[in-house]
Design a protein around this motif. Sequence first.
Motif, PDB file in Angstrom:
ATOM      1  N   LEU A   1       0.812  -1.211   0.000  1.00  0.00           N
ATOM      2  CA  LEU A   1       0.000   0.000   0.000  1.00  0.00           C
ATOM      3  C   LEU A   1       0.851   1.269   0.000  1.00  0.00           C
ATOM      4  N   TRP A   2       2.031   1.220   0.558  1.00  0.00           N
ATOM      5  CA  TRP A   2       2.853   2.425   0.594  1.00  0.00           C
ATOM      6  C   TRP A   2       4.026   2.381  -0.368  1.00  0.00           C
ATOM      7  N   LEU A   3       4.421   1.210  -0.814  1.00  0.00           N
ATOM      8  CA  LEU A   3       5.579   1.126  -1.700  1.00  0.00           C
ATOM      9  C   LEU A   3       5.336   1.783  -3.060  1.00  0.00           C
ATOM     10  N   ASP A   4       4.121   1.687  -3.576  1.00  0.00           N
ATOM     11  CA  ASP A   4       3.841   2.299  -4.874  1.00  0.00           C
ATOM     12  C   ASP A   4       3.943   3.813  -4.797  1.00  0.00           C
ATOM     13  N   THR A   5       3.384   4.403  -3.765  1.00  0.00           N
ATOM     14  CA  THR A   5       3.460   5.850  -3.608  1.00  0.00           C
ATOM     15  C   THR A   5       4.895   6.286  -3.345  1.00  0.00           C
ATOM     16  N   PHE A   6       5.622   5.501  -2.562  1.00  0.00           N
ATOM     17  CA  PHE A   6       7.020   5.827  -2.300  1.00  0.00           C
ATOM     18  C   PHE A   6       7.812   5.837  -3.599  1.00  0.00           C
ATOM     19  N   ALA A   7       7.604   4.852  -4.450  1.00  0.00           N
ATOM     20  CA  ALA A   7       8.340   4.771  -5.710  1.00  0.00           C
ATOM     21  C   ALA A   7       8.010   5.957  -6.619  1.00  0.00           C
ATOM     22  N   VAL A   8       6.743   6.320  -6.701  1.00  0.00           N
ATOM     23  CA  VAL A   8       6.350   7.448  -7.547  1.00  0.00           C
ATOM     24  C   VAL A   8       6.924   8.751  -7.003  1.00  0.00           C
ATOM     25  N   CYS A   9       6.839   8.941  -5.696  1.00  0.00           N
ATOM     26  CA  CYS A   9       7.373  10.169  -5.099  1.00  0.00           C
ATOM     27  C   CYS A   9       8.888  10.234  -5.237  1.00  0.00           C
ATOM     28  N   LEU A  10       9.548   9.092  -5.146  1.00  0.00           N
ATOM     29  CA  LEU A  10      10.992   9.056  -5.343  1.00  0.00           C
ATOM     30  C   LEU A  10      11.353   9.462  -6.776  1.00  0.00           C
ATOM     31  N   ALA A  11      10.600   8.954  -7.733  1.00  0.00           N
ATOM     32  CA  ALA A  11      10.857   9.314  -9.134  1.00  0.00           C
ATOM     33  C   ALA A  11      10.623  10.800  -9.370  1.00  0.00           C
ATOM     34  N   ILE A  12       9.573  11.342  -8.804  1.00  0.00           N
ATOM     35  CA  ILE A  12       9.301  12.781  -8.958  1.00  0.00           C
ATOM     36  C   ILE A  12      10.382  13.592  -8.262  1.00  0.00           C
ATOM     37  N   GLY A  13      10.845  13.108  -7.114  1.00  0.00           N
ATOM     38  CA  GLY A  13      11.899  13.810  -6.393  1.00  0.00           C
ATOM     39  C   GLY A  13      13.202  13.859  -7.165  1.00  0.00           C
ATOM     40  N   LEU A  14      13.485  12.826  -7.925  1.00  0.00           N
ATOM     41  CA  LEU A  14      14.716  12.780  -8.703  1.00  0.00           C
ATOM     42  C   LEU A  14      14.592  13.487 -10.050  1.00  0.00           C
ATOM     43  N   ALA A  15      13.384  13.685 -10.505  1.00  0.00           N
ATOM     44  CA  ALA A  15      13.163  14.331 -11.800  1.00  0.00           C
ATOM     45  C   ALA A  15      13.426  15.838 -11.687  1.00  0.00           C
ATOM     46  N   PRO A  16      13.786  16.450 -12.797  1.00  0.00           N
ATOM     47  CA  PRO A  16      14.025  17.902 -12.768  1.00  0.00           C
ATOM     48  C   PRO A  16      12.703  18.676 -12.788  1.00  0.00           C
TER      49      PRO A  16
END
Length: 87
Positions: A12-27
């Motif tokens: 339940l939380w891993l999917d949101t964590f992965a998306v937020c991590l990708a957005i955090g790394l994106a410019p």
Amino acid sequence: MPPLLIPLISTLWLDTFAVCLAIGLAPVERRARLRFAACCVMAETLMPLLGYATASLLGPAGSLTDLPAAVVLIAAGGWSLREALEE
């Protein structure tokens, strides 16, 4: 806590964590990141509450809600597929 509940909760939380991590790394600018994070938090918080409230209201109806629930689930899946195929 039952051992089978741990994998369910972690998904339940891993999917949101992965998306937020990708957005955090994106410019992406800081304001957009914060807005996106706020949307994720709201979705992760409100969706289970909405599900619980709906189940509380419709739960006493028992098996009468099985067919409408299946129709809503199939419609949501069909809509998601149609949106994905249009891109």
